[in-house]
Design a protein around this motif. Structure first.
Motif, PDB file in Angstrom:
ATOM      1  N   ALA A 281       0.826  -1.206   0.000  1.00  0.00           N
ATOM      2  CA  ALA A 281       0.000   0.000   0.000  1.00  0.00           C
ATOM      3  C   ALA A 281       0.857   1.251   0.000  1.00  0.00           C
ATOM      4  CB  ALA A 281      -0.928  -0.010   1.208  1.00  0.00           C
ATOM      5  N   ILE A 291      -6.023   4.021  -3.354  1.00  0.00           N
ATOM      6  CA  ILE A 291      -6.451   2.665  -3.022  1.00  0.00           C
ATOM      7  C   ILE A 291      -7.902   2.678  -2.583  1.00  0.00           C
ATOM      8  CG2 ILE A 291      -6.087   0.686  -1.497  1.00  0.00           C
ATOM      9  CD1 ILE A 291      -3.144   1.596  -1.278  1.00  0.00           C
ATOM     10  N   CYS A 323      -8.725  -2.946  -3.939  1.00  0.00           N
ATOM     11  CA  CYS A 323      -7.941  -3.883  -3.129  1.00  0.00           C
ATOM     12  C   CYS A 323      -8.872  -4.627  -2.183  1.00  0.00           C
ATOM     13  CB  CYS A 323      -6.881  -3.108  -2.339  1.00  0.00           C
ATOM     14  SG  CYS A 323      -5.756  -4.151  -1.400  1.00  0.00           S
TER      15      CYS A 323
END
Length: 419
Positions: A281, A291, A323
């Motif tokens: 990340a 994200i 994600c």
């Protein structure tokens, strides 16, 4: 402005059909001479190509293109050289036409051969990628197909310059000039007119946004080779090696974000949420990638935004990635097969059994094991340039190179046998 658009399209298609028939007697050597001569002309006239491309780049903001789309449109000396090298590479590839795919002698003495033949006339629709003008023409003519090129208005000046050089080279080596024709209008009605001409056009290949491709599928009277979207996934399995995982995720997502084989979705095994997830990340965030995560991701990554159902389906073409965390390989496969556009999926794992299970059950045109999604590409697969990446299962799947631009027929040799 073309006064009679339907008549113009009819004439172009009719000339392409005649050219495709003439290509039957063009030798492999002539086709290779054309490719090599075209490459030399592109290099020689690179300044003219770049000047034409500058006009397209200048007009790009008026068309509302994103930075990623402008990057796809832009040509440089290095990119012109890449186009020329692709043509020379295709010249070195075996000519697929006439290849005997299989042969058997029947009990009655008949020799039944399955022989590779051209599709005929290809109507190729594409958007703001001027290099595709050369790639598509090269693949079509090398496989003895005539091609009608309908590029987008965003790249019209670049495409015209490239197509003119290809036509010049064709005439010099004895290939019909009409084997490569660029549609000289950006009127969208022209697409509809061509899609009605199945008496001349054998197959349509659209390469662009989902809206374009769905329109083509709805209107075409000939077969269509297509892919609707490139929602590509990278799955980090429980046994994923950290350095490899980071490099593959960053390359898949960030190496070039505006292309169809860039990763748009990241899936991680729950065992990695305290170790690899924060590092992946952070690496993505440092590259400017937003994200959009599930509940677990948002709990662990403060900068993450809650993902919607639509996010898991979306092809972003830019600095955004979805994600999700899963509890098992089986859940990862089910998630990917549910949301995937059937383009490219990758697994990062040190577990051979997991890799095999992933490759067996994932229903996409390409599966990468410990490699970037960016490798689903005709050049990287050794096909030379590609005319597109098909997510269909008929007639072609994955990168479409020379062989995917052919069909076959049966040729039977006898000695007077009758039935």
């Amino acid at each position: 402005m073309i006064e009679d658009l339907e008549q113009y399209c009819y004439d172009v298609a009719q000339r392409a059909k005649k050219a495709s028939e003439a290509l039957a007697s063009v030798t492999g050597r002539q086709k290779n001479d054309w490719l090599n001569k075209s490459a030399r002309l592109l290099r020689k006239h690179s300044s003219k190509i770049l000047a034409a491309n500058a006009k397209d780049i200048a007009a790009a903001p008026d068309y509302g293109l994103t930075e990623a789309e402008i990057d796809r449109l832009r040509l440089t000396n290095d990119r012109v050289e890449e186009i020329a090298l692709a043509l020379e590479y295709i010249a070195k590839l075996p000519d697929p036409v006439g290849e005997v795919i299989s042969s058997q002698v029947r009990p009655n003495g008949l020799d039944v051969q399955k022989v590779r033949v051209p599709l005929g006339v290809v109507f190729f629709i594409y958007e703001s990628r001027p290099n595709v003008t050369a790639d598509a023409a090269a693949l079509c003519v090398k496989s003895s197909n005539a091609v009608i090129l309908r590029g987008g208005k965003e790249a019209i000046h670049s495409s015209q310059e490239i197509a003119e050089l290809l036509s010049q080279a064709a005439m010099e080596v004895g290939i019909p000039r009409d084997a490569v024709q660029l549609v000289n209008t950006t009127d969208r009605a022209a697409v509809g007119a061509f899609l009605k001409l199945n008496q001349f056009i054998d197959v349509c290949i659209p390469r662009g946004g989902e809206g374009l491709i769905r329109r083509v599928c709805a209107e075409a009277t000939m077969p269509v080779i297509k892919h609707f979207a490139g929602n590509c996934h990278v799955y980090l399995d429980a046994s994923a090696e950290e350095k490899m995982a980071l490099e593959i995720v960053l390359n898949s997502k960030c190496q070039r974000m505006g292309v169809c084989n860039a990763a748009e979705s990241l899936v991680l095994h729950r065992d990695l949420i305290g170790t690899l997830l924060p590092k992946v990340a952070r690496a993505l965030l440092d590259k400017g990638v937003e994200i959009r995560g599930d509940e677990t991701v948002c709990q662990r990554i403060p900068e993450a935004i809650a993902a919607t159902e639509e996010d898991y389906y979306k092809e972003y073409h830019g600095p955004v990635i979805s994600c999700v965390v899963v509890d098992s390989l089986d859940e990862a496969i089910r998630h990917i097969n549910h949301y995937s556009s059937r383009h490219t999926e990758a697994i990062v794992t040190q577990n051979l059994a997991a890799a095999r299970e992933f490759a067996l059950r994932i229903d996409s045109s390409a599966v990468m094991i410990n490699a970037s999604t960016r490798f689903n590409d005709g050049g990287e697969f050794g096909l030379g340039a590609e005319i597109g990446i098909s997510t269909d299962k008929f007639h072609a799947r994955g990168p479409c190179g020379l062989r995917e631009l052919t069909s076959y027929k049966y040729v039977v040799y006898g000695e007077g046998q009758v039935r």
